[in-house]
Design an enzyme around this catalytic site. Structure first.
Site, short mmCIF file in Angstrom:
data_model
loop_
_atom_site.label_atom_id
_atom_site.label_comp_id
_atom_site.label_asym_id
_atom_site.label_seq_id
_atom_site.Cartn_x
_atom_site.Cartn_y
_atom_site.Cartn_z
N ASP A 16 -4.28 -29.51 -18.03
CA ASP A 16 -3.45 -28.36 -17.65
C ASP A 16 -2.37 -28.85 -16.69
O ASP A 16 -2.67 -29.35 -15.60
CB ASP A 16 -4.33 -27.29 -16.97
CG ASP A 16 -3.61 -25.97 -16.79
OD1 ASP A 16 -2.51 -25.81 -17.34
OD2 ASP A 16 -4.15 -25.09 -16.09
N ASP A 112 1.85 -26.24 -22.02
CA ASP A 112 1.40 -27.06 -20.89
C ASP A 112 -0.11 -27.22 -20.79
O ASP A 112 -0.61 -27.65 -19.76
CB ASP A 112 1.92 -26.44 -19.58
CG ASP A 112 1.40 -25.03 -19.34
OD1 ASP A 112 0.99 -24.38 -20.31
OD2 ASP A 112 1.41 -24.59 -18.18
N GLU A 113 -0.82 -26.92 -21.85
CA GLU A 113 -2.28 -26.91 -21.75
C GLU A 113 -2.89 -27.26 -23.10
O GLU A 113 -2.43 -26.81 -24.14
CB GLU A 113 -2.71 -25.49 -21.32
CG GLU A 113 -4.19 -25.29 -21.11
CD GLU A 113 -4.50 -23.84 -20.76
OE1 GLU A 113 -5.68 -23.56 -20.49
OE2 GLU A 113 -3.58 -23.00 -20.75
#
Length: 369
Positions: A16, A112-113
């Site tokens: 993350d 983003d993860e």
């Protein structure tokens, strides 16, 4: 009872990025460094929504999905920056390339993860902790950004672990420590437990995983329906979901449960405007357009209905989404009804999803929630 045996041999990493959009903005503009940055729509006019905030801004209580006007009230000197999605997607492609050095089993959750299954890694490193360290270092060296990582034997525990030592953190929770870790976890941290369910649990005196473990599977089912059986497994650290490299979005939306029942169309229109802003921002962020708008309504007696309208061409703009939801609400509402939840979603993505599949095949990070 089912055990963790099926999960013991999996090595799952959840990566993350830390305050991703804001960190990219601070990296690219030295005037923003060390200052409270809010990425999202400006607070003027109809007002925008916070996509993310720098850690300097979070100290003031600013959070994702918060109205920008509220963020400005909390931090009057915050710097509002419009999102640069092209820049974020470029960084995401690079992140995905780093992941692919170690495994092809990558399940992106957003820009983003992502989850990675490194049970069998390409470089024969063997240690998920070492792989997570190398990925974090590569992101720092090549992109000048930081990421936090959680490492465990399943997706749920890895995701919880990645949030524990932010920013730039790394947390490993091994098989022998999972159940004791779950016992101290607040109920709202468990996968699938939303704010309404969490409040219901707390009113029953259930505040932690240890409290939930006192209930039998049948009791969990009786109190929380079908989800109760899932909670029964999750609180014991049992999660057999596989990392899925080819997730496909069927719909994207948002909903809100209200602290008091709505009884007038004006109240409902105001709430639908807020929800529509969240949906439109999400669609535009992920470059999705859909042909079908669906309104979800839950009444005070928990009866639930959905109404939808389809368009000949795909849409993603706020005005169309909000106007359609209001129209569906107006045709569904009758005097005297009390409403506790409203939701809006967009589906029937068609060519948009096909395009994203093609982008995925060329190495782009999937843009799905």
């Amino acid at each position: 009872m089912e055990t963790q045996a099926n999960n013991i041999h999996r090595k799952i990493i959840h990566i993350d990025m830390d305050a991703f959009y804001a960190s990219v903005e601070q990296r690219d503009n030295e005037d923003y460094r060390g200052k409270p940055i809010v990425v999202g729509g400006p607070p003027e006019g109809r007002g925008g929504v916070v996509a993310t905030a720098s850690y300097e801004a979070r100290k003031f209580g600013i959070r994702s999905a918060m109205p920008s006007k509220k963020a400005l009230q909390l931090c009057p000197h915050a710097i509002f920056v419009r999102p640069r999605f092209a820049a974020y997607k470029e960084v995401s492609q690079h992140i995905r390339e780093i992941f692919s050095r170690y495994t092809d089993l990558i399940e992106p959750l957003s820009l983003d993860e992502a989850y990675l299954d490194v049970t069998e890694d390409k470089l024969n490193i063997g240690s998920a902790i070492e792989i997570a360290k190398q990925i974090k270092q590569a992101i720092k060296d090549e992109l000048n950004l930081t990421a936090s990582a959680g490492v465990s034997v399943n997706k749920f525990v890895a995701k919880i672990a990645s949030d524990m030592n932010k920013p730039d953190g790394l947390k490993f929770i091994g098989p022998s420590g999972i159940e004791s870790f779950m016992e101290i976890l607040p109920v709202e941290k468990f996968f699938g437990v939303g704010k309404v369910t969490a409040e219901k649990m707390k009113k029953m005196g259930l505040h932690t995983g240890a409290d939930l473990k006192k209930l039998s599977e049948d009791e969990m089912h009786r109190h929380f329906g079908k989800a109760g059986r899932f909670y029964f497994k999750i609180i014991r650290g049992i999660d057999n979901r596989e990392v899925q490299p080819h997730r496909e979005t069927k719909s994207s939306g948002a909903e809100d449960t209200f602290t008091y029942d709505l009884t007038t169309l004006d109240e409902m229109y105001a709430e639908l405007d807020k929800i529509a802003i969240t949906v439109a921002n999400r669609l535009q962020r992920y470059e999705l357009k859909g042909r079908t708008v669906t309104l979800k309504v839950k009444y005070s007696d928990f009866k639930q209905i959905t109404r939808n309208q389809s368009f000949p061409s795909p849409i993603c703009d706020l005005e169309s989404i909000s106007a359609t939801a209001k129209q569906l609400m107006a045709t569904s509402f009758e005097d005297g009804q009390k409403i506790r939840l409203l939701g809006i979603s967009l589906s029937n993505f068609g060519d948009a999803v096909t395009r994203q599949k093609q982008e995925k095949d060329t190495g782009q990070l999937e843009l799905f929630d």
